[in-house]
Design a protein around this motif. Sequence first.
Motif, mmCIF file in Angstrom:
data_model
loop_
_atom_site.group_PDB
_atom_site.id
_atom_site.type_symbol
_atom_site.label_atom_id
_atom_site.label_comp_id
_atom_site.label_asym_id
_atom_site.label_seq_id
_atom_site.Cartn_x
_atom_site.Cartn_y
_atom_site.Cartn_z
ATOM 1 N N GLU A 176 0.812 -1.221 0.000
ATOM 2 C CA GLU A 176 0.000 0.000 0.000
ATOM 3 C C GLU A 176 0.845 1.271 0.000
ATOM 4 O O GLU A 176 0.330 2.354 -0.285
ATOM 5 N N ARG A 223 -2.734 -8.486 -10.620
ATOM 6 C CA ARG A 223 -3.547 -9.689 -10.475
ATOM 7 C C ARG A 223 -4.367 -9.654 -9.183
ATOM 8 O O ARG A 223 -5.483 -10.166 -9.136
ATOM 9 N N LEU A 224 -3.792 -9.053 -8.152
ATOM 10 C CA LEU A 224 -4.491 -8.993 -6.870
ATOM 11 C C LEU A 224 -5.733 -8.123 -6.989
ATOM 12 O O LEU A 224 -6.839 -8.526 -6.616
ATOM 13 N N GLY A 225 -5.553 -6.901 -7.523
ATOM 14 C CA GLY A 225 -6.687 -5.990 -7.644
ATOM 15 C C GLY A 225 -7.679 -6.419 -8.706
ATOM 16 O O GLY A 225 -8.893 -6.373 -8.496
ATOM 17 N N GLY A 251 -8.220 -9.388 -9.778
ATOM 18 C CA GLY A 251 -8.943 -10.574 -9.330
ATOM 19 C C GLY A 251 -10.113 -10.194 -8.440
ATOM 20 O O GLY A 251 -11.211 -10.766 -8.537
ATOM 21 N N ALA A 252 -9.896 -9.202 -7.570
ATOM 22 C CA ALA A 252 -10.975 -8.753 -6.695
ATOM 23 C C ALA A 252 -12.083 -8.086 -7.503
ATOM 24 O O ALA A 252 -13.280 -8.326 -7.270
ATOM 25 N N LEU A 253 -11.697 -7.262 -8.483
ATOM 26 C CA LEU A 253 -12.694 -6.604 -9.309
ATOM 27 C C LEU A 253 -13.488 -7.624 -10.125
ATOM 28 O O LEU A 253 -14.704 -7.507 -10.278
ATOM 29 N N SER A 311 -14.204 -10.547 -9.352
ATOM 30 C CA SER A 311 -15.108 -11.347 -8.519
ATOM 31 C C SER A 311 -16.378 -10.584 -8.155
ATOM 32 O O SER A 311 -17.323 -11.163 -7.624
ATOM 33 N N LEU A 312 -16.385 -9.282 -8.426
ATOM 34 C CA LEU A 312 -17.557 -8.480 -8.112
ATOM 35 C C LEU A 312 -18.533 -8.504 -9.280
ATOM 36 O O LEU A 312 -18.145 -8.273 -10.421
ATOM 37 N N ASP A 315 -13.859 3.865 -1.086
ATOM 38 C CA ASP A 315 -12.927 3.105 -0.260
ATOM 39 C C ASP A 315 -12.194 4.079 0.642
ATOM 40 O O ASP A 315 -11.199 4.678 0.247
ATOM 41 N N GLY A 364 -9.909 0.113 -11.270
ATOM 42 C CA GLY A 364 -8.837 0.053 -10.287
ATOM 43 C C GLY A 364 -8.199 1.395 -10.004
ATOM 44 O O GLY A 364 -7.511 1.548 -8.985
#
Length: 253
Positions: free
Chosen positions: A20, A73-75, A77-79, A81-82, A109, A132
Motif C-alpha cells: 500500500e 492480479r491482486l486488484g 482478481g478482486a474486481l 469477482s464483483l 474506499d 482500479g
Amino acid sequence: MLNKPTDFIASFAKGLRVIECFGAETPRLSIAEVAQATGFDRATARRCLLTLNAEGYAEYDGKFFTLTPKVLRLGMGALASLPLPQIVQPWLDQLTDRIGQSCSVSILDGTEIVYLARAAQRRVMSIGLMPGSRLPAHCTSMGRVLLAALPPEDARAAVEASDLTPRTAYSLTDPGEILARIDQVRRDGYAVIDQEVEIGLRSIAVPLYDMHGRVVAALNTGMAASADPAESLIETYLPELTRVQTGLRRVLR
C-alpha cells in the motif's frame, strides 16, 4: 471477524502494508522510505520488500523497489469477482454512445473512490483512468455523491481524514465548505464538479441504488469545460444519468 489472536497473520498484514506504500506519487521506494511510511523497522521493511521481489511482485535495482504488473492480479482478481462491473458495463457503453462523453462507475474506499467500470470517448484528463484507478473522494463528483450517502458524521470523518491539498486553483480546501457541498448533494441527488480535480475538466454524478434503495456505487460523466456555466451539465446530462440510474435499480441486488 477474528475469533482469536492466532487467526491473525502479522507477517501477511505487514506485507500488505508495504504494498500500500506504493502509488502514483511514490512509484519507487527505498527500504528506508518504506520503513518510514509503515512505521516498521528497517529489517522488517527489507524482508517484506525482498519477499515481494522473490515472488515477482516487485523489482529491485539495488536501491529502489518498484511494483511489477503482477500486482495487478491482486486488484483485478478482486474486481473480477464483483458482479457489479459486469452488470453496469453494458449500460455504460450505451450511455457513452448516446451522450458522446466518457462515463464511469466507482465505489468508495475510505477517502478515495475506486473505478469499477468505464466507457471512454476521447480522453479529457491528463491521467488515464481504468478499473482500479483511484481519486480523492472529496473533490470528485462520484466521491461527493458517495460521501453524501453516508451518515453525516461518517462523511465528516472521511473529509477530515482526507488530504485536502488543492489539485487546482478551483479546489476546495476548507472541510466546512466541502461538507456544505456534500450536504447540497444529499439534498439534490447529484453532484457537479467544475475543474476541482483537473483544469479543463467538469463532471456530473448520481448515486446508483440497489433494489432495496441502498447506494452501492456512483455513476458519472466527464467532459471538457466550456464557456457555458457548469450548471448547464444538469440540463444536458442529468436526464440521461437518471435514466440509467432507474434502469440499474431494477437489477442491482
